[in-house]
Design an enzyme around this catalytic site. Sequence first.
Site, PDB file in Angstrom:
ATOM      1  CB  SER A   1      -0.943  -0.042   1.258  1.00 28.91           C
ATOM      2  OG  SER A   1      -1.465   1.237   1.289  1.00 28.91           O
TER       3      SER A   1
ATOM      4  CE1 TYR B   1      -4.061  -2.257   5.262  1.00 27.69           C
ATOM      5  CE2 TYR B   1      -3.132  -0.039   4.771  1.00 27.69           C
ATOM      6  CZ  TYR B   1      -3.792  -1.177   4.296  1.00 27.69           C
ATOM      7  OH  TYR B   1      -4.275  -1.512   3.008  1.00 27.69           O
TER       8      TYR B   1
END
Length: 269
Positions: free
Chosen positions: A144, A158
């Site tokens: 990401s 995350y």
Amino acid sequence: MRDATPRRTALITGASAGIGLALAEVFAREGWDLVLTARRADRLRAAAGDLAGRFGCRVHVVVADLADPSAPARIVDDVARAGLSVDALVNNAGYGLTGRFAETTWKDQADFLQVMVTAVAELTHRLLPGMIERRYGRIINVASLAGLVPGSAGHTLYGASKSLLITFSESLALEGLPHNVHVTALCPGFTYSEFHDVNGTRPLVSQMPRFMFMDAATVARQGYDAVMRGQVVCVNGRVNRAIALLVRYAPQWLIRGVLRRAASKYRKV
């Protein structure tokens, strides 16, 4: 009659929706057979039937929850029993865990790490030797943009997990290079999928400008093309590449301030 030429097989996790399903379609369109795995049996089997019908590929389904520590070994054993060799691995399964770290349960965090880090490493570790032996392999780790920017409050692990995937991919790419094994860390930003519906942040992220979002099909195609040409880190889209460049060279106090304000507006903290 089916072409007698052996077709390569791609194993894709989290393949029932979003970027995972889009990647499965790209591989199928490019002539690959598929092994698809995800938690939701009905959606996974529906996706498998659709892909097989549209592209004429073989699709083997393994229903598994990667939060279960035994899942990676079971998936690999299932594939071996089916007589399949995995030529491409797409580690796509993932989700976001909202809230502040101290306000969540450790069980939630442990499951998150199992899915986002441990299962990725174990599947790769189990399948990489076969790729090296056959002198062909393609691995996409869906990371990401969050792995390339400083951390912010909420979704605490995350960005850290995605940063790990990027560094893991960079190291693995160097190890795989002599054996024709390409490894790519795919780094999308905001993508139209059900990711934000699952973690309950859709009302928040819907306030963001539309130019910040990409569609899953475009992300998937860029990821496939990147791993085939041996690109180690692929940041999707001009906006996301600009952000990645900015956070590398702009003063960190400025970037952290911007992220702090953005987190308070677009994240559940």
